[in-house]
Each structure stands twice: as C-alpha cells, then as structure tokens.
Design a protein around this motif. Sequence first.
Motif, PDB file in Angstrom:
ATOM      1  N   HIS A   2     111.323  11.089 -27.539  1.00  0.00           N
ATOM      2  CA  HIS A   2     110.040  11.620 -27.098  1.00  0.00           C
ATOM      3  C   HIS A   2     110.099  11.901 -25.603  1.00  0.00           C
ATOM      4  O   HIS A   2     110.334  11.010 -24.796  1.00  0.00           O
ATOM      5  N   GLY A  25     113.840  15.986 -34.818  1.00  0.00           N
ATOM      6  CA  GLY A  25     112.946  14.861 -34.550  1.00  0.00           C
ATOM      7  C   GLY A  25     112.654  14.638 -33.086  1.00  0.00           C
ATOM      8  O   GLY A  25     111.712  13.918 -32.749  1.00  0.00           O
ATOM      9  N   ASP A  26     113.434  15.246 -32.184  1.00  0.00           N
ATOM     10  CA  ASP A  26     113.116  15.175 -30.762  1.00  0.00           C
ATOM     11  C   ASP A  26     111.863  16.007 -30.502  1.00  0.00           C
ATOM     12  O   ASP A  26     111.729  17.118 -31.030  1.00  0.00           O
ATOM     13  N   TYR A  27     110.963  15.493 -29.668  1.00  0.00           N
ATOM     14  CA  TYR A  27     109.728  16.249 -29.428  1.00  0.00           C
ATOM     15  C   TYR A  27     109.243  16.095 -28.000  1.00  0.00           C
ATOM     16  O   TYR A  27     109.541  15.115 -27.310  1.00  0.00           O
ATOM     17  N   THR A  29     105.847  16.433 -25.389  1.00  0.00           N
ATOM     18  CA  THR A  29     104.394  16.429 -25.315  1.00  0.00           C
ATOM     19  C   THR A  29     103.957  16.478 -23.857  1.00  0.00           C
ATOM     20  O   THR A  29     104.722  16.170 -22.949  1.00  0.00           O
ATOM     21  N   ILE A  54     108.207  20.155 -31.487  1.00  0.00           N
ATOM     22  CA  ILE A  54     109.248  19.340 -32.114  1.00  0.00           C
ATOM     23  C   ILE A  54     110.379  20.242 -32.580  1.00  0.00           C
ATOM     24  O   ILE A  54     110.162  21.380 -32.997  1.00  0.00           O
ATOM     25  N   TYR A 144     100.423  11.461 -31.731  1.00  0.00           N
ATOM     26  CA  TYR A 144     101.805  11.896 -31.575  1.00  0.00           C
ATOM     27  C   TYR A 144     102.710  11.370 -32.688  1.00  0.00           C
ATOM     28  O   TYR A 144     103.325  12.139 -33.437  1.00  0.00           O
ATOM     29  N   VAL A 148     104.463  13.400 -36.008  1.00  0.00           N
ATOM     30  CA  VAL A 148     105.930  13.478 -36.121  1.00  0.00           C
ATOM     31  C   VAL A 148     106.396  12.812 -37.413  1.00  0.00           C
ATOM     32  O   VAL A 148     107.267  13.335 -38.124  1.00  0.00           O
TER      33      VAL A 148
END
Length: 218
Positions: A2, A25-27, A29, A54, A144, A148
């Motif tokens: 994250h 899966g990396d995101y 914000t 994402i 968040y 996800v």
Amino acid sequence: MHYHFETLDSTSKYAKENIKNLRTGDYVTCFFQTSGYGVTGLWEGKNKNFYLSIVIEEDDILNDKLSFCVMASIVRTLKKYTSEFNVKLPNDIFSNGKKLSGFIIEKVENKYIIGVGINVESSSDEFTYLNHINGVNLSVETLYESFVEEILKSLNSPLNAILSDIKEFVLIGEEIKYIDKLTEVEYVDILKDIDFDFIYFETNKIEINRFKQILIWH
C-alpha cells in the motif's frame, strides 16, 4: 503493498509512472487528488474522499470480465454501509440521481491499472457522498482494505456470482432515459435485464461496450 500519500495529482498517474515496480494487489491511495480523471474526463477531488488505484497483472485475470469484477467489488464494499445506490453500467454508481462512485481501467504493458473514486466525506451539489447517504461518519481509511480484499476475491469469483451482485442494484423493470451521443437520439425504455454482453430494454438491446458512447441517466 500500500502506497499512501496526502496529495497526488492522480493515483493512476502515479501507478503508471511506477508500473515496473508494482505487482498484483499493490495499490496507491491519497486523501486529495488535484487532477484525477475517469472515463468521461476529470473526477472532482474533494478532500478525504476515496481515491485508489490498484494494479492487476494480466496473468492473474482468470476471465475477460474485469470491468464486471471491479463493479461487483465496489458494490460489495458499499453494501456493507448502505443499500441506497444503483449501478449505471459500465462504470458508475449513483444514489438518488447523483453520482457516488466511478472507475476507469487502463492497460500499461502487461498490467491493468484500476482507478476507483468514491465520494465518502464530501461532494459538490451535483454529486453525492457516502456519509450523507448512510448518515454515519465513516472514514475513508476504513474502505481501503475492504475494497482491495473484495477486488482480489472477485478475480476468482464465479461469473454468475459477480453478475448477481451487480444485478441486485441495476434498475431492472424501471423506465430509463438515455441518449446515444453518436446519433443524438434520445430514448425512453424499460430496462429488462443485463448479462456480460448486452443491456436488454423492452424494445432494444445494446452491447455493453457501446455504453462508452452512451450517456444514460434515470
């Protein structure tokens, strides 16, 4: 992983610029976007709303219905807090005639970047926001991990389950007004059903992909 920031011009732009280092899966914000965008142009950025992008690698997509997976994930996330919304295919969610959420999917090399916006704590008058709808003081951080988790789960969900979740919030049986931006013809028709390929009206059916050229409202 994250990656969070107080302010970005765009979470999707950041993901594009760092795409070689990002995996499924990396995101990314942020609390405030200065130049966020969606399918139809700029996405208005109020402070402390949900701005998330994402990354999904192409090999991790088990079917070609990614936009439905994303929509189902937003629906499943919002359902935890309210049922007062409806889906406008292919990319938007409205509540009481005002936009609440939307998403955009872009492909960079062999990866997809999914940018999602949800108005949580505030919006201008032409939009609406989650805390106004459900009457609680929900923080954006709460959403968040929930979103996800839902989107990664949706990638492996049965297609009938994804479609069922979306159809629960599509206004089937109600009168829909829409305009075809290519021909500028306005239609009023009864929405009968949807599947992965078509939206079915009482007197017409339209390919899902054509809704990129159609403005629809209720």
